[in-house]
Design a protein around this motif. Structure first.
Motif, mmCIF file in Angstrom:
data_model
loop_
_atom_site.group_PDB
_atom_site.id
_atom_site.type_symbol
_atom_site.label_atom_id
_atom_site.label_comp_id
_atom_site.label_asym_id
_atom_site.label_seq_id
_atom_site.Cartn_x
_atom_site.Cartn_y
_atom_site.Cartn_z
ATOM 1 N N VAL A 198 8.633 7.766 7.682
ATOM 2 C CA VAL A 198 9.468 8.359 8.742
ATOM 3 C C VAL A 198 8.949 7.949 10.121
ATOM 4 O O VAL A 198 7.894 7.324 10.243
ATOM 5 N N HIS A 199 9.726 8.337 11.139
ATOM 6 C CA HIS A 199 9.523 7.795 12.483
ATOM 7 C C HIS A 199 8.102 7.986 13.009
ATOM 8 O O HIS A 199 7.497 7.053 13.561
ATOM 9 N N PHE A 200 7.529 9.216 12.821
ATOM 10 C CA PHE A 200 6.200 9.427 13.404
ATOM 11 C C PHE A 200 5.156 8.511 12.747
ATOM 12 O O PHE A 200 4.151 8.153 13.370
ATOM 13 N N MET A 201 5.378 8.129 11.499
ATOM 14 C CA MET A 201 4.433 7.231 10.813
ATOM 15 C C MET A 201 4.496 5.832 11.432
ATOM 16 O O MET A 201 3.464 5.173 11.615
ATOM 17 N N ALA A 202 5.713 5.387 11.747
ATOM 18 C CA ALA A 202 5.864 4.072 12.383
ATOM 19 C C ALA A 202 5.277 4.112 13.795
ATOM 20 O O ALA A 202 4.598 3.168 14.222
ATOM 21 N N GLU A 203 5.497 5.199 14.509
ATOM 22 C CA GLU A 203 4.907 5.334 15.853
ATOM 23 C C GLU A 203 3.383 5.300 15.769
ATOM 24 O O GLU A 203 2.716 4.653 16.577
ATOM 25 N N THR A 204 2.843 5.996 14.773
ATOM 26 C CA THR A 204 1.386 6.030 14.601
ATOM 27 C C THR A 204 0.850 4.612 14.374
ATOM 28 O O THR A 204 -0.148 4.203 14.981
ATOM 29 N N ARG A 212 -4.601 4.221 8.313
ATOM 30 C CA ARG A 212 -5.776 3.331 8.193
ATOM 31 C C ARG A 212 -5.347 1.913 7.802
ATOM 32 O O ARG A 212 -5.885 0.936 8.311
ATOM 33 N N ALA A 213 -4.373 1.821 6.912
ATOM 34 C CA ALA A 213 -3.897 0.492 6.477
ATOM 35 C C ALA A 213 -3.282 -0.259 7.652
ATOM 36 O O ALA A 213 -3.421 -1.484 7.764
ATOM 37 N N ALA A 214 -2.625 0.466 8.545
ATOM 38 C CA ALA A 214 -1.998 -0.168 9.712
ATOM 39 C C ALA A 214 -3.058 -0.717 10.669
ATOM 40 O O ALA A 214 -2.822 -1.700 11.371
ATOM 41 N N VAL A 215 -4.244 -0.112 10.680
ATOM 42 C CA VAL A 215 -5.328 -0.589 11.545
ATOM 43 C C VAL A 215 -5.963 -1.841 10.932
ATOM 44 O O VAL A 215 -6.278 -2.804 11.629
ATOM 45 N N ASP A 216 -6.128 -1.828 9.628
ATOM 46 C CA ASP A 216 -6.949 -2.843 8.954
ATOM 47 C C ASP A 216 -6.253 -4.173 8.688
ATOM 48 O O ASP A 216 -6.899 -5.131 8.298
ATOM 49 N N THR A 217 -4.949 -4.252 8.865
ATOM 50 C CA THR A 217 -4.221 -5.417 8.368
ATOM 51 C C THR A 217 -4.294 -6.674 9.242
ATOM 52 O O THR A 217 -4.425 -6.579 10.462
ATOM 53 N N ASP A 218 -4.179 -7.841 8.581
ATOM 54 C CA ASP A 218 -4.060 -9.124 9.289
ATOM 55 C C ASP A 218 -2.596 -9.552 9.381
ATOM 56 O O ASP A 218 -2.288 -10.611 9.923
ATOM 57 N N ALA A 219 -1.698 -8.764 8.799
ATOM 58 C CA ALA A 219 -0.273 -9.139 8.803
ATOM 59 C C ALA A 219 0.257 -9.150 10.240
ATOM 60 O O ALA A 219 -0.300 -8.504 11.124
ATOM 61 N N ASP A 220 1.356 -9.888 10.444
ATOM 62 C CA ASP A 220 1.991 -9.895 11.778
ATOM 63 C C ASP A 220 2.991 -8.759 11.902
ATOM 64 O O ASP A 220 3.255 -8.260 12.993
ATOM 65 N N VAL A 221 3.571 -8.400 10.756
ATOM 66 C CA VAL A 221 4.643 -7.407 10.757
ATOM 67 C C VAL A 221 4.268 -6.295 9.779
ATOM 68 O O VAL A 221 3.784 -6.572 8.680
ATOM 69 N N ILE A 279 0.859 -1.187 0.000
ATOM 70 C CA ILE A 279 0.000 0.000 0.000
ATOM 71 C C ILE A 279 0.890 1.229 0.000
ATOM 72 O O ILE A 279 1.803 1.372 0.818
ATOM 73 N N LEU A 280 0.598 2.102 -0.965
ATOM 74 C CA LEU A 280 1.329 3.360 -1.092
ATOM 75 C C LEU A 280 0.302 4.443 -0.805
ATOM 76 O O LEU A 280 -0.812 4.390 -1.326
ATOM 77 N N GLY A 281 0.650 5.420 0.011
ATOM 78 C CA GLY A 281 -0.384 6.413 0.296
ATOM 79 C C GLY A 281 0.092 7.610 1.055
ATOM 80 O O GLY A 281 1.300 7.790 1.303
ATOM 81 N N ASP A 282 -0.874 8.459 1.427
ATOM 82 C CA ASP A 282 -0.568 9.606 2.278
ATOM 83 C C ASP A 282 -0.624 9.152 3.740
ATOM 84 O O ASP A 282 -0.887 7.983 4.033
ATOM 85 N N SER A 283 -0.395 10.090 4.644
ATOM 86 C CA SER A 283 -0.299 9.711 6.060
ATOM 87 C C SER A 283 -1.597 9.082 6.556
ATOM 88 O O SER A 283 -1.573 8.139 7.356
ATOM 89 N N LEU A 284 -2.727 9.580 6.092
ATOM 90 C CA LEU A 284 -4.014 9.057 6.557
ATOM 91 C C LEU A 284 -4.226 7.630 6.043
ATOM 92 O O LEU A 284 -4.614 6.731 6.800
ATOM 93 N N ALA A 285 -3.932 7.417 4.767
ATOM 94 C CA ALA A 285 -4.112 6.076 4.181
ATOM 95 C C ALA A 285 -3.202 5.060 4.875
ATOM 96 O O ALA A 285 -3.611 3.917 5.137
ATOM 97 N N LEU A 286 -1.977 5.462 5.191
ATOM 98 C CA LEU A 286 -1.049 4.524 5.834
ATOM 99 C C LEU A 286 -1.507 4.205 7.255
ATOM 100 O O LEU A 286 -1.428 3.057 7.706
#
Ligand code: 13P
Ligand code: SF4
Length: 319
Positions: free
Chosen positions: A65-71, A50-59, A41-48
């Motif tokens: 950048v750092h704040f995106m990973a923290e989010t 949301r994608a982090a919430v929706d996933t079934d992946a383990d990793v 998934i490629l996207g803006d901060s909001l899309a990323l």
């Protein structure tokens, strides 16, 4: 081995490790072209977010950048969130500390804090709402009109939101992103003179955004041709518009995706030097290293995460 052959070999390895780790690769629109190309998934901060919430992946491998990973880690604490280069920071996020925010709040008791997502987890934990460039206006509009608001840290986005909502009780922190602030009104003027029929796409973090909004309001820029948008908003507009030329006022990494999605259209950067050094720290070898060695794992202490999550949940829900 040629560079292309090396890249192909690394991409194959990344895909193998991605499967073995049950990983999801998220990438921001400013990443290097070859990193954009391997993203699930490629996207803006909001899309990323949301994608982090929706996933079934383990990793989750966050190519950003750092704040995106923290989010991502705050929104989905059960996942392992990896940032392929732990030094990939953000000058805008660094422009307000939690102590500065606490002191500002003390000057405005009762004010609601709206923080741009480009902030540390500690700043988010002191905030009532987070927002991104895609939903900042809607988030401020959702807050009762008589409520005083502290908006941080980006002054250009803050000015844009203030103009769009007409709110006098919105106070703006004077922070900036050095990359976007460097895109000056004169840069846009010069390029628009060369391409007078082009559509102008402006990110609200840009130094030129305030002047563009002013010129737009004064009728000095054509309303139909000027659009203030998040990075994914720009990509959507570029695809849907019948126009053939676009002047792009944001970090230049986005042009790779614009050209890929619209080979028959022309995209001209407002300032070719608008390159985010932090986004470019993420490379294919570092993505592979992150997957093989599970590094660097980004975590947020639960007491901070719990408070920050409330502000982020509101961001993800609106817009
Ligand atoms: P968006 O992709 O959310 O518009 O953000 C731009 C940016 O500067 C991210 O750091
Ligand atoms: Fe931060 Fe600016 Fe880079 Fe975005 S472009 S990550 S706001 S320094």
């Amino acid at each position: 081995m040629s560079i292309a052959a090396q890249d192909t070999a690394i991409v194959e390895e990344i895909m193998r490790w991605k499967r073995d780790r049950n990983a999801l690769i998220l990438a921001h629109n400013y990443e290097r072209p070859e990193v954009q190309d391997i993203a699930d998934i490629l996207g803006d901060s909001l899309a990323l977010a949301r994608a982090a919430v929706d996933t079934d992946a383990d990793v989750i491998v966050l190519c950003g950048v750092h704040f995106m990973a923290e989010t991502a880690a705050i929104l989905n604490p059960r996942k392992t969130v990896l940032l392929p280069d732990s030094e990939a920071g953000c000058s805008l996020a660094d422009s307000i500390t939690v102590d500065q925010l606490r002191a500002w709040k003390a000057e405005h008791p009762g004010a609601i804090v709206v923080s741009y997502v480009n902030t540390s987890a500690e700043v988010k934990a002191e905030s009532d709402y987070c927002c991104t460039s895609a939903n900042a206006v809607q988030i401020v509009q959702s807050i009762p009109e008589d409520q005083e608001i502290l908006f941080c840290p980006d002054m250009f986005l803050g000015s844009y939101v203030k103009r769009m909502t007409g709110r006098e009780n919105l106070h703006i922190w004077m922070g900036e992103c050095h990359v976007h602030a460097g895109i000056a009104p004169t840069d846009v003027d010069d390029v628009m003179k060369t391409y007078p029929n082009a559509q102008l796409l402006v990110h609200p973090e840009c130094g030129c955004s305030t002047s563009s909004m002013y010129l737009l309001a004064e009728g000095l820029l054509p309303k139909d041709n000027t659009h203030v948008l998040s990075t994914s908003g720009m990509l959507k507009h570029a695809k849907e518009s019948p126009a053939k030329e676009f002047v792009v006022a944001t970090e230049v990494g986005i042009i790779h995706q614009m050209e890929r999605q619209n080979p028959e259209k022309r995209f001209i950067p407002a300032n070719r030097k608008a390159v985010c050094p932090f986004m470019k720290m993420i490379t294919l070898p570092k993505v592979l290293d992150a997957l093989v060695n599970l590094k660097t794992v980004i975590t947020v202490p639960e007491d901070t995460a719990m408070k920050a999550r409330q502000a982020l949940d509101r961001m993800v829900a609106i817009g």
